[in-house]
Design a protein around this motif. Sequence first.
Motif, PDB file in Angstrom:
ATOM      1  N   HIS A 227       0.789  -1.231   0.000  1.00 27.79           N
ATOM      2  CA  HIS A 227       0.000   0.000   0.000  1.00 27.79           C
ATOM      3  C   HIS A 227       0.820   1.278   0.000  1.00 27.79           C
ATOM      4  O   HIS A 227       0.386   2.282  -0.584  1.00 27.79           O
ATOM      5  N   LEU A 228       1.950   1.289   0.634  1.00 26.94           N
ATOM      6  CA  LEU A 228       2.772   2.495   0.674  1.00 26.94           C
ATOM      7  C   LEU A 228       3.328   2.791  -0.710  1.00 26.94           C
ATOM      8  O   LEU A 228       3.796   1.891  -1.402  1.00 26.94           O
ATOM      9  N   ARG A 229       3.280   4.039  -1.091  1.00 28.92           N
ATOM     10  CA  ARG A 229       3.862   4.461  -2.367  1.00 28.92           C
ATOM     11  C   ARG A 229       4.994   5.432  -2.053  1.00 28.92           C
ATOM     12  O   ARG A 229       4.760   6.528  -1.535  1.00 28.92           O
ATOM     13  N   TYR A 230       6.215   4.992  -2.365  1.00 28.84           N
ATOM     14  CA  TYR A 230       7.385   5.751  -1.906  1.00 28.84           C
ATOM     15  C   TYR A 230       8.579   5.395  -2.773  1.00 28.84           C
ATOM     16  O   TYR A 230       8.880   4.224  -2.989  1.00 28.84           O
ATOM     17  N   ASP A 231       9.253   6.406  -3.269  1.00 27.12           N
ATOM     18  CA  ASP A 231      10.478   6.208  -4.033  1.00 27.12           C
ATOM     19  C   ASP A 231      11.652   6.234  -3.052  1.00 27.12           C
ATOM     20  O   ASP A 231      12.064   7.302  -2.591  1.00 27.12           O
ATOM     21  N   MET A 232      12.187   5.060  -2.731  1.00 28.00           N
ATOM     22  CA  MET A 232      13.250   4.974  -1.736  1.00 28.00           C
ATOM     23  C   MET A 232      14.527   5.676  -2.199  1.00 28.00           C
ATOM     24  O   MET A 232      15.365   6.049  -1.370  1.00 28.00           O
ATOM     25  N   ASP A 233      14.672   5.875  -3.489  1.00 25.49           N
ATOM     26  CA  ASP A 233      15.835   6.589  -4.002  1.00 25.49           C
ATOM     27  C   ASP A 233      15.642   8.099  -3.965  1.00 25.49           C
ATOM     28  O   ASP A 233      16.597   8.857  -4.127  1.00 25.49           O
ATOM     29  N   ARG A 234      14.394   8.520  -3.732  1.00 25.02           N
ATOM     30  CA  ARG A 234      14.099   9.958  -3.676  1.00 25.02           C
ATOM     31  C   ARG A 234      13.195  10.239  -2.478  1.00 25.02           C
ATOM     32  O   ARG A 234      11.981  10.397  -2.625  1.00 25.02           O
TER      33      ARG A 234
ATOM     34  N   PRO B 214       5.351   6.315  -6.359  1.00 28.46           N
ATOM     35  CA  PRO B 214       4.254   7.289  -6.211  1.00 28.46           C
ATOM     36  C   PRO B 214       3.464   7.424  -7.507  1.00 28.46           C
ATOM     37  O   PRO B 214       3.970   7.121  -8.604  1.00 28.46           O
ATOM     38  N   HIS B 215       2.239   7.889  -7.368  1.00 28.44           N
ATOM     39  CA  HIS B 215       1.388   8.067  -8.547  1.00 28.44           C
ATOM     40  C   HIS B 215       1.838   9.226  -9.418  1.00 28.44           C
ATOM     41  O   HIS B 215       1.716   9.185 -10.641  1.00 28.44           O
ATOM     42  N   THR B 216       2.351  10.282  -8.813  1.00 29.70           N
ATOM     43  CA  THR B 216       2.663  11.494  -9.557  1.00 29.70           C
ATOM     44  C   THR B 216       4.048  11.417 -10.181  1.00 29.70           C
ATOM     45  O   THR B 216       4.878  10.580  -9.836  1.00 29.70           O
TER      46      THR B 216
ATOM     47  N   ASP C 254      12.719  12.836  -1.026  1.00 30.30           N
ATOM     48  CA  ASP C 254      12.083  14.140  -1.150  1.00 30.30           C
ATOM     49  C   ASP C 254      11.081  14.201  -2.294  1.00 30.30           C
ATOM     50  O   ASP C 254      10.563  15.280  -2.626  1.00 30.30           O
ATOM     51  N   HIS C 255      10.765  13.050  -2.902  1.00 33.08           N
ATOM     52  CA  HIS C 255       9.796  13.015  -3.991  1.00 33.08           C
ATOM     53  C   HIS C 255       8.479  13.622  -3.509  1.00 33.08           C
ATOM     54  O   HIS C 255       7.922  13.194  -2.493  1.00 33.08           O
ATOM     55  N   PRO C 256       7.953  14.632  -4.194  1.00 36.55           N
ATOM     56  CA  PRO C 256       6.734  15.309  -3.706  1.00 36.55           C
ATOM     57  C   PRO C 256       5.501  14.426  -3.670  1.00 36.55           C
ATOM     58  O   PRO C 256       4.540  14.735  -2.965  1.00 36.55           O
ATOM     59  N   GLY C 257       5.533  13.310  -4.396  1.00 35.49           N
ATOM     60  CA  GLY C 257       4.367  12.433  -4.417  1.00 35.49           C
ATOM     61  C   GLY C 257       4.450  11.276  -3.445  1.00 35.49           C
ATOM     62  O   GLY C 257       3.522  10.463  -3.353  1.00 35.49           O
ATOM     63  N   ASN C 258       5.559  11.173  -2.716  1.00 37.45           N
ATOM     64  CA  ASN C 258       5.713  10.068  -1.770  1.00 37.45           C
ATOM     65  C   ASN C 258       4.626  10.083  -0.697  1.00 37.45           C
ATOM     66  O   ASN C 258       4.303  11.135  -0.140  1.00 37.45           O
ATOM     67  N   ASP C 259       4.089   8.887  -0.393  1.00 35.29           N
ATOM     68  CA  ASP C 259       3.321   8.758   0.839  1.00 35.29           C
ATOM     69  C   ASP C 259       4.247   9.033   2.016  1.00 35.29           C
ATOM     70  O   ASP C 259       5.477   8.918   1.905  1.00 35.29           O
TER      71      ASP C 259
ATOM     72  N   THR D 111      -1.012  16.818  -4.251  1.00 35.20           N
ATOM     73  CA  THR D 111      -0.304  15.787  -5.021  1.00 35.20           C
ATOM     74  C   THR D 111      -0.892  14.396  -4.800  1.00 35.20           C
ATOM     75  O   THR D 111      -0.483  13.450  -5.460  1.00 35.20           O
ATOM     76  N   GLY D 112      -1.812  14.261  -3.879  1.00 37.03           N
ATOM     77  CA  GLY D 112      -2.486  12.976  -3.692  1.00 37.03           C
ATOM     78  C   GLY D 112      -1.768  12.003  -2.785  1.00 37.03           C
ATOM     79  O   GLY D 112      -2.180  10.840  -2.684  1.00 37.03           O
TER      80      GLY D 112
END
Length: 615
Positions: free
Chosen positions: A46-53, A280-282, A55-60, A137-138
Amino acid sequence: MNTDELVELGQQLRVDSVRASAAAGSGHPTSSMSAADLVAVLFANHLRYDMDRPDHPGNDRFILSKGHASPLLYSAYKAAGAIEDGELLTFRKLGSRLEGHPTPRRLPYVETATGSLGQGLPIGVGIALAGRRLEHTGYRVWVLCGDSELAEGSVWEAAEHAAYEGLDNLTAIVDVNRLGQRGATRHGHDLDAYARRFQAFGWHTIEVDGHDVDAVDRAYGEARSTTGQPTVVLARTLKGKGVASVQDREGLHGKPLPEADEAIAELGGLRDRTFHVHEPHTSGQPRVIPSSETELPRWDPGEKVATRDAYGHALAALGSGRGDVVALDGEVSDSTRAEFFAKEHPERFFECYIAEQQLVAAAVGLAARGWVPYASTFAAFLTRAYDFVRMASVSGACVNLVGSHAGVSIGQDGPSQMGLEDLAMMRAVYGSTVLYPCDANQTAKLVAAMAGLDGVRYLRTSRGAAPVLYGPDEEFPVGGSKVLRSGERDRLTLVAAGVTVHEALAAADTLAREGIDVRVVDLYSVKPVDRETLRRAAEETGCLVTVEDHREEGGLGDAVLDAFSDGRPVPRLVRLAVRTMPGSASPDEQLHAAGIDAASIASAVTLLVEEAVVR
């Protein structure tokens, strides 16, 4: 992941939590083991997260509110490929990023420090507010709480605020494992008791077996699809799950398992599975913050303006120049003057009502997302939120706190409304900046300067109108001061800040007519303090007299002493401060009763000078 894979991942997280705590010789493995399945399902499905970023603005955003269960969090990071097994085994060791309670100072994936229970959900509300009202950003905010911390009032401040704001992008997961530090919790495994409380605040509630990974998976899906209100997943779990000798047993909180190797074998042995957290979706484009040159308000010398009024006008102007500035208030914005910002920038104003813990927590959450928050209330009421201020420093959060109605000079409202300890408590915070302006132009410049500082910044404002002393083009560097009276025949130095600057100047004029020259220093930067100016004053005048509308302990006098903490001789220092318990009286009467008005200052100086002559 399917059911079997989720079960295996949960077991791996338990094993690694046991291993990390065993390597450290301390930690909270049993608290980690109860929530392992909850975290496994969340991170894998369920978690949406870019582990390499990070600071990604769309990360949960995931907040481990039960921060003592850090072995579980680090084990999840390892499974997600963010850290290696070797680093996992440095848990709690000197120099390791993996602290006993996680902090964002060490790991970029950590949103906020949560070692003090009851803070994760309030800060999560602040992050969810940023996502809902500012960023769009959702992303979702997931907060894992322990059942013990639900006894904290701050949790229920957060629960009410989240429901009022309709934060359906916020999900709380409560690990109801029945056991606290010293024994059973208040409600044990009674999920309905917790559900009734959250429902009363307007939350959607889901009760689930926290070790049934399919049920947990469905609960998270339901939370994601719920609109119009926040969701809480109440999960019945067992502390120490999976190891018979510790499962659901009291007396094992905060201790590594006594037979770690046997426990690992019972859990099925070592595993080294990794998985890829969903993206992330975005697209991840950073937001563009509009900005322009800030035109601060200007006042002419001689005008009478309250520094709280200057704060409100300056903040509104700063909001026009900087699109990343946000303001929060505790339902006293008509007094703090934050209402000026609210009227000009309503989309960036957050009303937190009479809930000071949530006020500061929301500011920390907004700061975690890169916003520049100014949170205001009466200086006296910030004492309620001091633990959040302290933990904001642990997090390295950049927040601006503004306390109005400081000191006895507020007058008839009496001692319950008077901030008389605020300078002391804010000075004690690690890395803090403490500012106390005396006039409108000085206030405006310091409000703008605060936006570019690090750490916790505190500005003290006054209720009553005072003459403007400085021109609008005067500069006030943080760490500086202003010498307002000075001469070769100065007998001593009066050091004042805020309202007492005006009293010190009036006293200096009275004394001058009596042939007694004194220096007057406006110490508007209480921390950091202007050591150079104070040391020169001590050398040239021999005696420093501090005058403060604050308690004697921890305020201006102690700040002045800091200038002489390097081992050099300490000058004669006399403190004029509020030493009595005030009642109700006019501002002038209050200052006189406290011995910090112009007449009292002049009398004290005359006595000091006479004593010096006699000696």
